[in-house]
Design an enzyme around this catalytic site. Structure first.
Site: not given
Ligand code: URA
Length: 231
Positions: A102
């Site tokens: 993310d």
């Molecule tokens: N899980 C998440 O919620 N976000 C990420 O960036 C990676 C795994």
């Protein structure tokens, strides 16, 4: 192919680094010192040397990036800064991140042009382990830990697979999962009544984020690391 691009593809540095080496007279093409980065060469025919050593063009390249928060895991984006921009001019236009983090997640991101390896690592059937450090809004308790380990309902067809939870302190854990669903870690913690306030990926399979690699920096993988990822 341009000489500077070829040299980047041999793992000799970024475009600006190899241009400096060319200007310094370190590079020869068929025995003659090459002084123009734009010079066209044929990697299959011409003999290119750097500091007297023959240069071998690498078909596949592998970078470990310590992704900082605030950049997106995409190859291009109209509005946001991408992880590829952090790599600068590598002389390659076929690189992509393996999986996604993310925008606000930090940590280990593999960037490569090796589609087969990327497929291996992200294919659900391969169960590649991903280990995250999670800082939580609320203290974690035994019941939450057990639910995460057993598998939780995050609104998918099935519960999440078994996870490994290591408690670092009351609001910090590491969570290791073998799936890669959208926002999976945040959704898992939410499902057990907690919230992630900071997330960092520490490991993917055998590939471990260096403790001393600052966020926003990257390095090439070693041969041993690429081989261990293929296993
Ligand atoms: N899980 C998440 O919620 N976000 C990420 O960036 C990676 C795994």
């Amino acid at each position: 192919m341009r000489l500077d691009k070829f040299l980047c593809g041999c793992g000799l540095g970024t475009r600006s680094q190899v241009k400096k080496d060319i200007a310094a007279g370190l590079v020869t093409v068929n025995g003659k010192t090459a002084l123009r980065p734009k010079q066209h060469i044929d990697g299959a025919v011409d003999r290119i040397c750097h500091g007297g050593q023959p240069c071998i063009y690498e078909r596949y390249v592998y970078y470990l990036l310590h992704k900082p928060a605030g950049v997106v895991s995409a190859t291009e984006d109209k509005r946001e800064r991408t992880v590829l921009e952090l790599l600068g001019d590598t002389g390659r236009n076929d690189l992509f991140p393996v999986g996604r983090l993310d925008k606000d997640t930090e940590g280990l991101l593999l960037i490569t042009n090796d589609g087969a390896l990327a497929h291996e690592l992200t294919s659900p059937s391969k169960h590649t382990e991903k280990e995250y450090e999670c800082h939580l809004a609320y203290p974690i308790d035994e019941a939450q830990k057990e639910r995460l380990e057993r598998g939780v309902d995050i609104g998918e067809k099935e519960l999440t697979g078994p996870a490994v939870v290591r408690i670092l302190d009351e609001k910090r854990i590491t969570l290791t999962i073998t799936e890669g669903k959208f926002h999976q870690v945040k959704r898992m913690l939410h499902a057990v009544g907690n919230e992630v306030v900071y997330l960092k990926r520490l490991r993917m399979g055998a590939l471990v984020l260096d403790k001393d690699l600052p966020a926003g920096s990257f390095r090439r993988l070693t041969k041993e690391e690429t081989e261990s990822l293929r296993k």
